[in-house]
Design a protein around this motif. Sequence first.
Motif, PDB file in Angstrom:
ATOM      1  N   PHE A   1       0.868  -1.181   0.000  1.00  0.00           N
ATOM      2  CA  PHE A   1       0.000   0.000   0.000  1.00  0.00           C
ATOM      3  C   PHE A   1       0.905   1.230   0.000  1.00  0.00           C
ATOM      4  O   PHE A   1       1.402   1.630   1.049  1.00  0.00           O
ATOM      5  CB  PHE A   1      -0.892   0.007   1.252  1.00  0.00           C
ATOM      6  N   PRO A   2       1.140   1.828  -1.164  1.00  0.00           N
ATOM      7  CA  PRO A   2       2.140   2.890  -1.252  1.00  0.00           C
ATOM      8  C   PRO A   2       1.754   4.206  -0.588  1.00  0.00           C
ATOM      9  O   PRO A   2       2.587   5.102  -0.485  1.00  0.00           O
ATOM     10  CB  PRO A   2       2.319   3.077  -2.765  1.00  0.00           C
ATOM     11  N   ASP A   3       0.540   4.341  -0.099  1.00  0.00           N
ATOM     12  CA  ASP A   3       0.149   5.620   0.505  1.00  0.00           C
ATOM     13  C   ASP A   3       1.088   5.984   1.653  1.00  0.00           C
ATOM     14  O   ASP A   3       1.632   5.114   2.333  1.00  0.00           O
ATOM     15  CB  ASP A   3      -1.290   5.554   1.019  1.00  0.00           C
ATOM     16  N   ALA A   4       1.255   7.285   1.875  1.00  0.00           N
ATOM     17  CA  ALA A   4       2.160   7.752   2.932  1.00  0.00           C
ATOM     18  C   ALA A   4       1.610   7.467   4.321  1.00  0.00           C
ATOM     19  O   ALA A   4       2.358   7.437   5.299  1.00  0.00           O
ATOM     20  CB  ALA A   4       2.413   9.239   2.774  1.00  0.00           C
ATOM     21  N   TYR A   5       0.298   7.266   4.426  1.00  0.00           N
ATOM     22  CA  TYR A   5      -0.317   7.040   5.748  1.00  0.00           C
ATOM     23  C   TYR A   5      -0.551   5.552   5.978  1.00  0.00           C
ATOM     24  O   TYR A   5      -0.902   4.807   5.050  1.00  0.00           O
ATOM     25  CB  TYR A   5      -1.657   7.783   5.848  1.00  0.00           C
ATOM     26  N   PHE A   6      -0.365   5.130   7.235  1.00  0.00           N
ATOM     27  CA  PHE A   6      -0.518   3.712   7.588  1.00  0.00           C
ATOM     28  C   PHE A   6      -1.216   3.668   8.944  1.00  0.00           C
ATOM     29  O   PHE A   6      -0.760   4.282   9.908  1.00  0.00           O
ATOM     30  CB  PHE A   6       0.870   3.069   7.667  1.00  0.00           C
ATOM     31  N   HIS A   7      -2.330   2.952   9.025  1.00  0.00           N
ATOM     32  CA  HIS A   7      -3.146   2.924  10.249  1.00  0.00           C
ATOM     33  C   HIS A   7      -2.764   1.698  11.068  1.00  0.00           C
ATOM     34  O   HIS A   7      -2.822   0.576  10.564  1.00  0.00           O
ATOM     35  CB  HIS A   7      -4.620   2.863   9.846  1.00  0.00           C
ATOM     36  N   SER A   8      -2.371   1.935  12.316  1.00  0.00           N
ATOM     37  CA  SER A   8      -1.942   0.790  13.132  1.00  0.00           C
ATOM     38  C   SER A   8      -2.962   0.430  14.208  1.00  0.00           C
ATOM     39  O   SER A   8      -2.644  -0.325  15.135  1.00  0.00           O
ATOM     40  CB  SER A   8      -0.581   1.080  13.754  1.00  0.00           C
ATOM     41  N   GLY A   9      -4.183   0.944  14.098  1.00  0.00           N
ATOM     42  CA  GLY A   9      -5.230   0.537  15.044  1.00  0.00           C
ATOM     43  C   GLY A   9      -5.004   1.135  16.423  1.00  0.00           C
ATOM     44  O   GLY A   9      -4.926   2.342  16.572  1.00  0.00           O
ATOM     45  N   GLY A  10      -4.914   0.268  17.431  1.00  0.00           N
ATOM     46  CA  GLY A  10      -4.653   0.755  18.791  1.00  0.00           C
ATOM     47  C   GLY A  10      -5.888   0.943  19.648  1.00  0.00           C
ATOM     48  O   GLY A  10      -5.797   1.397  20.793  1.00  0.00           O
ATOM     49  N   ASP A  11      -7.069   0.571  19.114  1.00  0.00           N
ATOM     50  CA  ASP A  11      -8.312   0.778  19.871  1.00  0.00           C
ATOM     51  C   ASP A  11      -8.549  -0.348  20.883  1.00  0.00           C
ATOM     52  O   ASP A  11      -8.094  -1.475  20.691  1.00  0.00           O
ATOM     53  CB  ASP A  11      -9.513   0.870  18.916  1.00  0.00           C
ATOM     54  N   GLU A  12      -9.275   0.006  21.925  1.00  0.00           N
ATOM     55  CA  GLU A  12      -9.889  -0.954  22.848  1.00  0.00           C
ATOM     56  C   GLU A  12      -8.959  -2.042  23.372  1.00  0.00           C
ATOM     57  O   GLU A  12      -9.309  -3.220  23.336  1.00  0.00           O
ATOM     58  CB  GLU A  12     -11.086  -1.627  22.160  1.00  0.00           C
ATOM     59  N   VAL A  13      -7.803  -1.678  23.851  1.00  0.00           N
ATOM     60  CA  VAL A  13      -6.961  -2.694  24.492  1.00  0.00           C
ATOM     61  C   VAL A  13      -7.560  -2.967  25.877  1.00  0.00           C
ATOM     62  O   VAL A  13      -7.717  -2.054  26.690  1.00  0.00           O
ATOM     63  CB  VAL A  13      -5.506  -2.214  24.636  1.00  0.00           C
ATOM     64  N   ASP A  14      -7.918  -4.228  26.100  1.00  0.00           N
ATOM     65  CA  ASP A  14      -8.535  -4.598  27.377  1.00  0.00           C
ATOM     66  C   ASP A  14      -7.445  -4.585  28.461  1.00  0.00           C
ATOM     67  O   ASP A  14      -6.488  -5.372  28.387  1.00  0.00           O
ATOM     68  CB  ASP A  14      -9.149  -5.993  27.218  1.00  0.00           C
ATOM     69  N   PRO A  15      -7.558  -3.712  29.468  1.00  0.00           N
ATOM     70  CA  PRO A  15      -6.488  -3.606  30.478  1.00  0.00           C
ATOM     71  C   PRO A  15      -6.192  -4.938  31.162  1.00  0.00           C
ATOM     72  O   PRO A  15      -5.043  -5.229  31.496  1.00  0.00           O
ATOM     73  CB  PRO A  15      -7.033  -2.588  31.491  1.00  0.00           C
ATOM     74  N   ASP A  16      -7.234  -5.781  31.336  1.00  0.00           N
ATOM     75  CA  ASP A  16      -7.021  -7.066  32.017  1.00  0.00           C
ATOM     76  C   ASP A  16      -6.067  -7.988  31.262  1.00  0.00           C
ATOM     77  O   ASP A  16      -5.382  -8.810  31.867  1.00  0.00           O
ATOM     78  CB  ASP A  16      -8.358  -7.796  32.202  1.00  0.00           C
ATOM     79  N   GLU A  17      -6.063  -7.875  29.946  1.00  0.00           N
ATOM     80  CA  GLU A  17      -5.143  -8.706  29.164  1.00  0.00           C
ATOM     81  C   GLU A  17      -3.715  -8.526  29.662  1.00  0.00           C
ATOM     82  O   GLU A  17      -2.941  -9.477  29.718  1.00  0.00           O
ATOM     83  CB  GLU A  17      -5.206  -8.318  27.681  1.00  0.00           C
ATOM     84  N   TRP A  18      -3.382  -7.306  30.009  1.00  0.00           N
ATOM     85  CA  TRP A  18      -2.015  -7.012  30.450  1.00  0.00           C
ATOM     86  C   TRP A  18      -1.877  -7.152  31.972  1.00  0.00           C
ATOM     87  O   TRP A  18      -0.903  -7.709  32.461  1.00  0.00           O
ATOM     88  CB  TRP A  18      -1.601  -5.597  29.991  1.00  0.00           C
ATOM     89  N   LEU A  19      -2.898  -6.662  32.699  1.00  0.00           N
ATOM     90  CA  LEU A  19      -2.771  -6.633  34.162  1.00  0.00           C
ATOM     91  C   LEU A  19      -2.876  -8.022  34.781  1.00  0.00           C
ATOM     92  O   LEU A  19      -2.444  -8.236  35.914  1.00  0.00           O
ATOM     93  CB  LEU A  19      -3.813  -5.694  34.764  1.00  0.00           C
ATOM     94  N   LYS A  20      -3.436  -8.976  34.036  1.00  0.00           N
ATOM     95  CA  LYS A  20      -3.524 -10.339  34.583  1.00  0.00           C
ATOM     96  C   LYS A  20      -2.316 -11.188  34.202  1.00  0.00           C
ATOM     97  O   LYS A  20      -2.305 -12.390  34.444  1.00  0.00           O
ATOM     98  CB  LYS A  20      -4.821 -10.999  34.129  1.00  0.00           C
ATOM     99  N   ASN A  21      -1.337 -10.562  33.577  1.00  0.00           N
ATOM    100  CA  ASN A  21      -0.099 -11.288  33.248  1.00  0.00           C
ATOM    101  C   ASN A  21       1.021 -10.756  34.154  1.00  0.00           C
ATOM    102  O   ASN A  21       1.471  -9.616  34.009  1.00  0.00           O
ATOM    103  CB  ASN A  21       0.240 -11.055  31.766  1.00  0.00           C
ATOM    104  N   PRO A  22       1.474 -11.596  35.132  1.00  0.00           N
ATOM    105  CA  PRO A  22       2.450 -11.121  36.121  1.00  0.00           C
ATOM    106  C   PRO A  22       3.741 -10.595  35.489  1.00  0.00           C
ATOM    107  O   PRO A  22       4.332  -9.635  35.984  1.00  0.00           O
ATOM    108  CB  PRO A  22       2.748 -12.368  36.965  1.00  0.00           C
ATOM    109  N   LYS A  23       4.148 -11.182  34.357  1.00  0.00           N
ATOM    110  CA  LYS A  23       5.388 -10.714  33.707  1.00  0.00           C
ATOM    111  C   LYS A  23       5.208  -9.296  33.170  1.00  0.00           C
ATOM    112  O   LYS A  23       6.118  -8.466  33.246  1.00  0.00           O
ATOM    113  CB  LYS A  23       5.767 -11.641  32.554  1.00  0.00           C
ATOM    114  N   ILE A  24       4.023  -9.036  32.616  1.00  0.00           N
ATOM    115  CA  ILE A  24       3.766  -7.687  32.081  1.00  0.00           C
ATOM    116  C   ILE A  24       3.696  -6.687  33.243  1.00  0.00           C
ATOM    117  O   ILE A  24       4.260  -5.582  33.164  1.00  0.00           O
ATOM    118  CB  ILE A  24       2.473  -7.657  31.230  1.00  0.00           C
TER     119      ILE A  24
END
Length: 469
Positions: free
Chosen positions: A232-255
């Motif tokens: 996709f040669p366009d200069a803009y690239f969308h990387s998302g980043g929406d709705e990260v569930d905090p529990d996904e990270w907070l329930k992982n002791p290493k994170i």
Amino acid sequence: RVFPVAGGAAGGGQVASIPVFIHVGEDPDALTVHAKENYSLQVNATGVTLTADGPDGVVHGLATLAQLVTRDENGPKLAFADITDSPRFPWRGIMIDTSRHFMAVSTLQRQIDAMELLKLNVLHLHLSDGTGFRVESKTLPELTAKGSHGQYYTQRELKDLVAYAADRGIRVVPEFDVPGHALALLLAHPELAAQSPVNPDPKNKNTAALDPTVPGTLRLVRRLYAEMGRLFPDAYFHSGGDEVDPDEWLKNPKIVAYMKENGFATPQALQAHFTVEVQKILADQGKIMVGWDEVSEAPIPKDVVMDVWRSSKFLSSASADHHPVIVSAGYYLDLLQPASQHYLVDPYDPAANGITRAQADALLAKGGRPDLVNAFLKEPAPPPLTDEQKSYILGGEAPLWSELVTDEMLDARFWPRAAAIAERFWSPASVRDVPDMYRRLAVVNAELQITGLQAQANTHRMALRLSPG
Ligand code: NAG
């Protein structure tokens, strides 16, 4: 290329051939990202003269020319006109979610055909989410092998689609959503999951997230984005980043331990750290990063473009923070019913919509679609934004998420509401005459039908019924 012309095709009538003189500026920038879109069009007894700053201006001028052809009992007519026209915003888009339901290439082409007629210039494709990863990858073939159920676009198809869009004055901006909405990616790379083992249950499809603390995650992002950035040669690239569930990270002791060690007090701070790294990856690849508004909940580089979807609160904060902004909030078309949390303005509130109570009642009594009116009237840069904040608004997008929308339903969800939104993004803010919108929509709808859009017939008839006189 032959443009669909409503008057000519409807009854097989023929518009007499007329000379069209086209003058195009030589500005080299016109061929890159910020295409020159201005044009002027004179139609009179001597013929048609179209003057534009660049190829995209020519495309827009031809779209207007097509709208000047109407048909009555005497046959097709080309109206004389003297028009000087330019867009209010440089970013006028629609977004299609190809992950939740896969959309055929022909379906995407039909949307592009319609976009051309309405001078929309950005097609944002949401290509990766919990339900599916939708692009052939040569360097990471496991992504489609494990995450697509065999439904994905080949690179050849996408190259052709990008060229098809470019011919019609439309840029294609891809989105590969990280670090949340990542289940499809994680089916191929379970070692990068925040929660192991990866739970393939569909209930988990919106929550499963990447672990931003393992080096493999950024390595995967770098490889994927490098390959997709070339496709996709366009200069803009969308990387998302929406709705990260905090529990996904907070329930992982290493994170959690990583957060402590590095002083990230909240999941938002950890996400900002991840965003900064992703922005560096994209900048190395010559791309400008776009992200959903969650990515700026902690400070990140100002050149990251904010795709504001949640509410006007984030429109205000992102523009006050000097982030370029794309406004998606208020233009969600996946939902049939407008009275949803996604709409900033209550569609049934006449004051908010700039129409009288009597006009609103009349529209409702006729079985009108206040959501169409709402789409038309929804101001992308509403008060109390300051002029400085407004200057950061690149434009807007109408997103169509596809949990509840299949390929067959796509046309009817987008059109004609996206036509009303296209005008909102192109025309001055002062253009707010609802009856006049319906009058013009009838012309546009006739053209849209010729592009082969499905399910136009009903809305077309309805718009005609509603148009005064
Ligand atoms: C949000 C999600 C999206 C979902 C949509 C439904 C964004 C940026 N994220 O919950 O995945 O499909 O709304 O309307 O919109």
